[in-house]
Scaffold this active site. Sequence first.
Site, PDB file in Angstrom:
ATOM      1  N   ARG A 103      84.030  16.399  -9.735  1.00 29.49           N
ATOM      2  CA  ARG A 103      84.775  17.237  -8.791  1.00 29.49           C
ATOM      3  C   ARG A 103      84.645  18.714  -9.172  1.00 29.49           C
ATOM      4  O   ARG A 103      83.888  19.459  -8.567  1.00 29.49           O
ATOM      5  CB  ARG A 103      86.257  16.782  -8.757  1.00 29.49           C
ATOM      6  CG  ARG A 103      87.003  17.160  -7.490  1.00 29.49           C
ATOM      7  CD  ARG A 103      87.458  18.590  -7.438  1.00 29.49           C
ATOM      8  NE  ARG A 103      88.337  18.941  -8.555  1.00 29.49           N
ATOM      9  CZ  ARG A 103      88.629  20.193  -8.895  1.00 29.49           C
ATOM     10  NH1 ARG A 103      88.122  21.199  -8.212  1.00 29.49           N
ATOM     11  NH2 ARG A 103      89.420  20.454  -9.931  1.00 29.49           N
ATOM     12  N   CYS A 129      82.593  29.260 -12.459  1.00 29.22           N
ATOM     13  CA  CYS A 129      83.801  29.958 -12.060  1.00 29.22           C
ATOM     14  C   CYS A 129      83.387  30.878 -10.927  1.00 29.22           C
ATOM     15  O   CYS A 129      82.560  31.767 -11.120  1.00 29.22           O
ATOM     16  CB  CYS A 129      84.350  30.754 -13.252  1.00 29.22           C
ATOM     17  SG  CYS A 129      85.804  31.716 -12.831  1.00 29.22           S
TER      18      CYS A 129
HETATM   19 ZN    ZN Z   1      88.821  24.074 -12.896  1.00 26.88          ZN
END
Ligand code: ZN
Length: 296
Positions: free
Chosen positions: A11, A237
């Site tokens: 995920r 990120c």
């Molecule tokens: Zn995360």
Amino acid sequence: MDVTIVEVSPRDGLQNEPVVLPTEAKVELIGRLVAAGARRVEAVSFAHPKLVPAMADAEAVMERVPRPDGVSYAGLVLNRRGLDRALGSGVDEVNVVVCVSETFNRRNQNASTSESMQAAAEVIGRARGEGLFTTLTLATSFGCPFEGEVDPGRVVELAARGAAAGAHELCLADTIGAGVPSQVRDLVARARDAVGAEPPLRFHFHNTRNTGFANAVTAVELGARVLDASAGGIGGCPFAPRATGNIATDDLVFLLERMGLDTGYDLEALLPTAAFLSERLGHEVPALLPRAGTFP
Ligand code: ZN
């Protein structure tokens, strides 16, 4: 098991990779993780496919994952519609996410933090009623890319609301990998004051600035028994485009097992997953253990 690792590579990892894997490769990844000892796997996200295209095949993935005894699959849920999808998909757990930072939540979920928390409380109540294990994840608990420092008082206030809503577990997430061990210590102390020992705390660390493993060890030393990690350390990120992802399961298992803590993983079985991921994603993965090898 001394420390349970929630394997989030399918995920959080894949969601933040530039290459979108086909369903078949996701199912193979999950199969490899389960064969290596993963017992909790965050397999899919039920965020809107327009927002998270890499997770659009969540139902198809859940239809095909292996189903041995003792393996629990989680889906990430942001709202009621996500829960409807989760309930139809066969997941065992839902991970309901609220962002502590107002700006981050507004950008991510198009609602205020309070509105999302209220929706999360309803989702948690309904999911519990359906017999699912429920986690409330508080994203940006250690820092926000838009607002900077996040008030730890606000984190535990939301944690207390999650506990009151009946969440089985509270996950404090360092979404952008800005946290340090002193923050872990402070948040654990504040959470114990505000919430008590139940529900237990779970931690989600990114290794964006190489502080993720120090944070993980600190959490474990303070009594945390559930940590998120991603095989190969894949992911990233979105706010630091060249940064690495979650703390790597490979490196975390080595670290914890060498400290004498049982994770339930078989490292020898897990290690080839890094090569599989490198090949399918088209780049080397950040985990160090697959390069260095185990010891002794
Ligand atoms: Zn995360």
